[in-house]
Design an enzyme around this catalytic site. Structure first.
Site, PDB file in Angstrom:
ATOM      1  CG  HIS A  51      -6.644   1.461 -14.472  1.00 44.81           C
ATOM      2  ND1 HIS A  51      -6.355   0.969 -13.217  1.00 44.81           N
ATOM      3  CD2 HIS A  51      -5.912   2.598 -14.609  1.00 44.81           C
ATOM      4  CE1 HIS A  51      -5.490   1.770 -12.619  1.00 44.81           C
ATOM      5  NE2 HIS A  51      -5.215   2.773 -13.443  1.00 44.81           N
ATOM      6  CD  GLU A  53      -8.527  -3.861 -14.412  1.00 51.15           C
ATOM      7  OE1 GLU A  53      -7.895  -4.440 -13.518  1.00 51.15           O
ATOM      8  OE2 GLU A  53      -8.079  -2.881 -15.039  1.00 51.15           O
ATOM      9  CB  CYS A  81      -5.843  -0.849  -8.960  1.00 51.67           C
ATOM     10  SG  CYS A  81      -7.023   0.171  -9.886  1.00 51.67           S
ATOM     11  CB  CYS A  84     -10.080  -1.818 -11.472  1.00 50.16           C
ATOM     12  SG  CYS A  84      -9.233  -0.777 -12.684  1.00 50.16           S
TER      13      CYS A  84
END
Length: 145
Positions: A51, A53, A81, A84
């Site tokens: 992801h 992040e 999410c 993250c």
């Protein structure tokens, strides 16, 4: 300033879009300078944890030579999410600014400020929400026809 850095995160999201990955972009800022930037590469690399992040946090830690990102702000085009949020808390990021909310997977407000955490994060949502939402809608409408 939030809009300026969110535009930089949107630039990263567009890179992911062009590479056929979910268009989420992230930049991390310290002392008014972008120290890390990334976009999702989950589909590109076939890795569920890639992801934006997490990738940006890894880059910021490497650049600063520490896992403590206390004085940093993370800008991301979509609400983080659960995974993250965990990475944000663990890295001690001071502030998170996100664009589009995510009903299915977004946990920023619930998790980042939980009284259970030993570190709380200042959260601001809805920055450039229309632009951040539009790129996601374009991506998923192309996928689903």
């Amino acid at each position: 300033m939030d809009e300026l850095y969110m535009r930089k995160a949107l630039d990263m999201a567009n890179r992911g879009f062009k590479r056929n990955d979910v268009p989420v972009g992230c930049v991390i800022v310290k002392d008014g300078k972008v120290i890390a930037k990334a976009y999702n590469t989950k589909n590109i690399k076939n890795c569920s944890i890639n992801h934006a992040e997490v990738l940006a946090i890894k880059k910021a830690c490497k650049k600063l030579g520490t896992w403590h990102l206390d004085d940093c702000t993370l800008y991301v085009t979509m609400e983080p999410c659960l995974m993250c949020c965990g990475a944000i808390i663990q890295s001690r990021i001071k502030r998170v600014v996100y664009g589009a909310s995510c009903e299915k997977f977004g946990y920023a407000c619930e998790v980042l400020n939980s009284k259970k955490n030993n570190h709380r994060v200042d959260v601001t949502g809805g920055v450039l929400v229309d632009d951040c939402s539009l790129i996601l809608k374009r991506f998923f409408s192309d996928k689903r026809g």
